[in-house]
Design an enzyme around this catalytic site. Structure first.
Site, PDB file in Angstrom:
ATOM      1  N   ALA A   1       0.840  -1.198   0.000  1.00 55.96           N
ATOM      2  CA  ALA A   1       0.000   0.000   0.000  1.00 55.96           C
ATOM      3  C   ALA A   1       0.874   1.246   0.000  1.00 55.96           C
ATOM      4  O   ALA A   1       2.042   1.210   0.393  1.00 55.96           O
ATOM      5  CB  ALA A   1      -0.919  -0.003   1.223  1.00 55.96           C
ATOM      6  N   ASP A   2       0.282   2.340  -0.436  1.00 47.84           N
ATOM      7  CA  ASP A   2       0.933   3.639  -0.355  1.00 47.84           C
ATOM      8  C   ASP A   2      -0.148   4.693  -0.169  1.00 47.84           C
ATOM      9  O   ASP A   2      -1.237   4.581  -0.740  1.00 47.84           O
ATOM     10  CB  ASP A   2       1.748   3.939  -1.614  1.00 47.84           C
TER      11      ASP A   2
END
Length: 193
Positions: free
Chosen positions: A76-77
């Site tokens: 994720a970011d």
């Protein structure tokens, strides 16, 4: 509830304590495995919602050569987007201060991209939450930075911390997305695997 995941060894590819907490909240057993030196860069031509999705998928790509057939990698970011500008993690306290001054009294977007990767497939999605800040004083900003040290947070703040209690006037969308992982959407996507 997620019996379909029993065939996978789930890997959270993140050192974020917030992502660990949120994934644990879903009752999913997982391990943390991170690789050093993954660049969080992206092409300048991407739209705001595409940026964290691109970075999350690039993080997943770094694991492809070392994945086992039974693994499911979650990457994720998260970015903060204000007035056409990406706010990532601050480089230092002055950078954090500048970000919080810019967010003060305005509405911004928090966008998280998530990539679910197995040896044979990949599913990705992004979530957007709008956050409106009240006007923050210099003293409040300085106190928050000094006490909470938000150097590991996009936009220089954690909504679950003191500044969220005193500074967030409203949100539209997932609260957990602002913390770094849109867990309801993640749960929905995991059910589809």
């Amino acid at each position: 509830m997620l019996e379909n995941l029993e065939k996978y060894k789930i890997i959270l590819a993140s050192n974020s304590p917030r992502r660990k907490e949120l994934l644990s909240g879903l009752g999913i057993k997982y391990e943390v495995k991170t690789l050093p030196g993954i660049e969080e860069t992206y092409p300048d031509t991407l739209k705001a919602e595409e940026i964290p999705l691109y970075i999350a998928c690039e993080k997943a790509a770094a694991y492809r050569n070392t994945m086992h057939p039974d693994e499911l990698i979650i990457t994720a970011d998260t970015i903060v987007w204000l007035d056409g500008v990406v706010m990532g993690k601050p480089h230092n306290e002055d950078d954090a201060r500048q970000m919080l001054w810019k967010l003060s009294g305005k509405t911004h977007q928090v966008i998280t991209g998530v990539c679910l990767t197995t040896v044979g497939a990949q599913r990705s999605f992004s979530a957007v939450t709008e956050v409106t800040f009240a006007e923050l004083s210099d003293e409040e900003i300085d106190y928050y930075i000094r006490v909470y040290k938000p150097m590991d947070k996009a936009g220089s703040y954690g909504i679950q911390e003191w500044i969220g209690f005193i500074g967030v006037r409203g949100i539209s969308g997932s609260y957990f997305n602002v913390m770094g992982l849109p867990v309801q959407r993640l749960y929905t996507e995991l059910k589809k695997l």
